[in-house]
Design a protein around this motif. Sequence first.
Motif, PDB file in Angstrom:
ATOM      1  N   ASP A  48      -3.494  -2.273  -0.931  1.00  0.00           N
ATOM      2  CA  ASP A  48      -2.639  -1.452  -0.146  1.00  0.00           C
ATOM      3  C   ASP A  48      -1.234  -1.099  -0.872  1.00  0.00           C
ATOM      4  OD1 ASP A  48      -3.827  -0.601   2.204  1.00  0.00           O
ATOM      5  OD2 ASP A  48      -3.046  -2.388   3.402  1.00  0.00           O
ATOM      6  N   ASN A 309      -4.960  -0.465   6.035  1.00  0.00           N
ATOM      7  CA  ASN A 309      -4.640   1.111   5.968  1.00  0.00           C
ATOM      8  C   ASN A 309      -5.718   1.990   5.333  1.00  0.00           C
ATOM      9  OD1 ASN A 309      -2.486   0.930   7.759  1.00  0.00           O
ATOM     10  ND2 ASN A 309      -1.104   0.677   5.940  1.00  0.00           N
ATOM     11  N   HIS A 310      -6.244   1.151   4.165  1.00  0.00           N
ATOM     12  CA  HIS A 310      -7.166   1.990   3.218  1.00  0.00           C
ATOM     13  C   HIS A 310      -8.595   1.685   3.325  1.00  0.00           C
ATOM     14  CE1 HIS A 310      -6.537  -1.974   1.065  1.00  0.00           C
ATOM     15  NE2 HIS A 310      -7.932  -1.628   0.752  1.00  0.00           N
TER      16      HIS A 310
END
Length: 342
Positions: A48, A309-310
Amino acid sequence: MTTSPPPRANGLGRFIRQIQALTRWKEWATSKLPFLISCLLITQLQADSREEPADPLAIALLFLQLCLLAAYGYMVNSFYDVRSDGAAGKPNAFSHLRVGEGRTLLGCWLGAAASLGILQFASDGAVLLLLLACYGSSTAYSAPPLRLKERGALGLITASAAQRFLPVILIFQALGTWSPAALLLCLLNGLVGLRYILAHQIDDYQADLRSSTETLATSQGLASMRRLGRFLLFPLETLTLLIALLILQRDIPMLAWFLPAYLAILAGYLLLLPSHRLRVIDGSSYAPFSGLYNIFMPLYLAVLFAFSNHVDAVAGVTVAVCIALWLIPEVQEKVRILSGAP
């Protein structure tokens, strides 16, 4: 009237049980692999703040290699311990095989591991050398003429290197994710390995005396081994763990809640099981931090990974569920202890 052949599932079931017995799956799958799973998750959570995560296939193949390595270490140990285990009255799955069959099995296992390693890391000489060191140290620990397990402190160091220290180095080298925290995680797992092999020798002390197996415990005595674990290895391990978590928080802020959450769960566990209160700080046993390394840390990181998030939400949740399923036997063991079942 003709009889139908036995169901294939029975034959398959027997084969799976034989493989489980020969590889001693239950002895490493939920005790050695969870820390390595945690390291793999950490490398991806750090992405991240760094770059794109590694290829999922590359991680899956690396995890398979780690499983092959863990199994090989136990298999080669069993193969060369058939006689001493028999003298000590301990079960050994390789005692049911002829010597040639055992050697063939080990050779095929090494061949599969080498093929996988070359296929994945043909262009990375450092990783191939690390794999050679991993399998070489596992062999040297158990196999004559070196048989380092009977050479005092060198046996402890070799076991920790083969099962703990080198596999973590392999992860960070293969994925190219070195950092100060990575170095500390390597040191941490090495210290865990030293403490665990020390506890193993303490547990096997009487059996090793019966089979005339020379270990550091049989040569130095149980009192010395317990002092080594309680007053040197465990304090160093605790300090390394705290520093590693502190540094990791820079890349993974949610780790700030890791220790408070674990201590709250541990307090509840000890409230229900007061007889274990001294065991959790006995550095000469397996008990200290066993729940942290083998259950809580991989599950906590898996949840963070699922909501990273990724990471695709479906993929993240799938990975988290698979990790939870992997750890079920260890969770069942903790529940068994709580329930007082034999």
